[in-house]
Write an enzyme that holds these catalytic residues in place. Sequence first.
Site, PDB file in Angstrom:
ATOM      1  CD  GLN A 164      22.806  43.402  19.614  1.00 24.58           C
ATOM      2  OE1 GLN A 164      21.621  43.539  19.302  1.00 24.58           O
ATOM      3  NE2 GLN A 164      23.609  44.438  19.795  1.00 24.58           N
TER       4      GLN A 164
ATOM      5  CB  VAL B 213      24.218  35.170  13.287  1.00 20.44           C
ATOM      6  CG1 VAL B 213      23.210  35.476  14.376  1.00 20.44           C
ATOM      7  CG2 VAL B 213      23.752  35.737  11.945  1.00 20.44           C
ATOM      8  CG  ASP B 214      29.085  38.544  11.260  1.00 22.12           C
ATOM      9  OD1 ASP B 214      29.882  38.233  12.169  1.00 22.12           O
ATOM     10  OD2 ASP B 214      28.675  39.705  11.076  1.00 22.12           O
TER      11      ASP B 214
ATOM     12  CG  HIS C 235      20.796  37.672  18.786  1.00 22.98           C
ATOM     13  ND1 HIS C 235      20.855  38.981  18.343  1.00 22.98           N
ATOM     14  CD2 HIS C 235      20.149  37.727  19.981  1.00 22.98           C
ATOM     15  CE1 HIS C 235      20.273  39.778  19.225  1.00 22.98           C
ATOM     16  NE2 HIS C 235      19.829  39.048  20.222  1.00 22.98           N
TER      17      HIS C 235
ATOM     18  CB  CYS D  66      16.582  15.775  10.454  1.00 21.19           C
ATOM     19  SG  CYS D  66      17.834  15.279  11.663  1.00 21.19           S
TER      20      CYS D  66
ATOM     21  CB  CYS E 210      14.774  12.902  12.409  1.00 20.24           C
ATOM     22  SG  CYS E 210      14.919  14.221  13.642  1.00 20.24           S
TER      23      CYS E 210
ATOM     24  N   GLY F  95      28.678  49.763  17.737  1.00 18.63           N
ATOM     25  CA  GLY F  95      28.057  49.377  16.476  1.00 18.63           C
ATOM     26  C   GLY F  95      26.702  48.730  16.583  1.00 18.63           C
TER      27      GLY F  95
ATOM     28  CG  ASN G 214      25.495  53.042  16.744  1.00 15.08           C
ATOM     29  OD1 ASN G 214      25.795  52.007  16.162  1.00 15.08           O
ATOM     30  ND2 ASN G 214      24.378  53.707  16.472  1.00 15.08           N
TER      31      ASN G 214
ATOM     32  N   GLY H   7      24.325  57.437  14.615  1.00 13.84           N
ATOM     33  CA  GLY H   7      22.878  57.475  14.501  1.00 13.84           C
ATOM     34  C   GLY H   7      22.178  57.175  15.811  1.00 13.84           C
TER      35      GLY H   7
END
Length: 329
Positions: free
Chosen positions: A131, A133-134, A158, A226, A229, A272, A298, A300
């Site tokens: 998940q 994006v790093d 994501h 852009c 464009c 995680g 995980n 929590g």
Amino acid sequence: MRLSVPNIPPSILSKSALRKTQGVSSAEAVQRIASFLSLGHTAVLTGAGVSVDSGVKAYRGKDGRYMNPDYKPIFYQELIEDSPRGYSFRQRYWLRSYIGFLPVRRTIPNPTHHALAALQHAGVVGPLITQNVDGLHHAALRRILSEPEVDQRILELHGSIFKVNCQHGHVYPRTVFQAWLGEANPHWRTFLAELERTGAQPKTNPDGDVVLDESVSYDDFVVPHCPSCEGEGRRNSIIKPDFVFFGETIRQDVKDRSYSIVEGANRLFVIGTTLATYSAFRLLKRALELRKPVLYLNVGPTRADGLPGVDKLEIPTSAVMADVVHAVV
């Protein structure tokens, strides 16, 4: 339509506050994870928890609640709105992101990323869905596999912070767009250079958005149009990061591939993540529907707490994953 930030249902959080978590030793956790993975054909699903040791902030704390309850993210429909109001949302987003991209760009994979990369390289686990994006899973695996192989082994559910795209489908490297932002806003380029020189680091969210002082005005920040464009005879400032915003739908091909990975595996290792977002939670639900064993690592409360068929270990990933590699490989 009312949009809100995804979160763990209050009923789960209230039960979590009352229950006493049964601890597990590192040695026991390593043995249970190694035994689970050694059976092979395991798909992996990761979240923000695996990147915390790299300095990337998680959205939620160990109690499962949003770490900054006052934070108001910009939603997808606000960012892409073709109006002066929409442009003001883009000014706010891109100024904060322009500054916040610096610490995200500097992050490097931690032992958990390297451990999962080693397990993939050894064939112990199969495709990995993240998940995050790093790009840190890519960075770890890229040290031992070629780029095409890495793309086959990792699905970014994501999206990625390292690309941007415009409303009409033109895609650019984030570093290129970062330079455009600096050229269009020399005052903020000087400000960012000073941050780099001093090593100062604003409070950063996982997607690179930072918290700025309330006195900051976004009105004079210029969002570049852009260039592709413009070459096609139109002006278009509707440019967004190539990741899924709150309120945005995951692309169908990504959704299909995520289901295919889970359905093609014999078991699922979740690590995680609270699974607060339904796009990830439904993958665990699919594994359970198919009666696949699920191991959950995980610290929590999570959205999966109490679900039959989920074996959960509450221990930090950094405490066990390197030893899991030695135990399995």
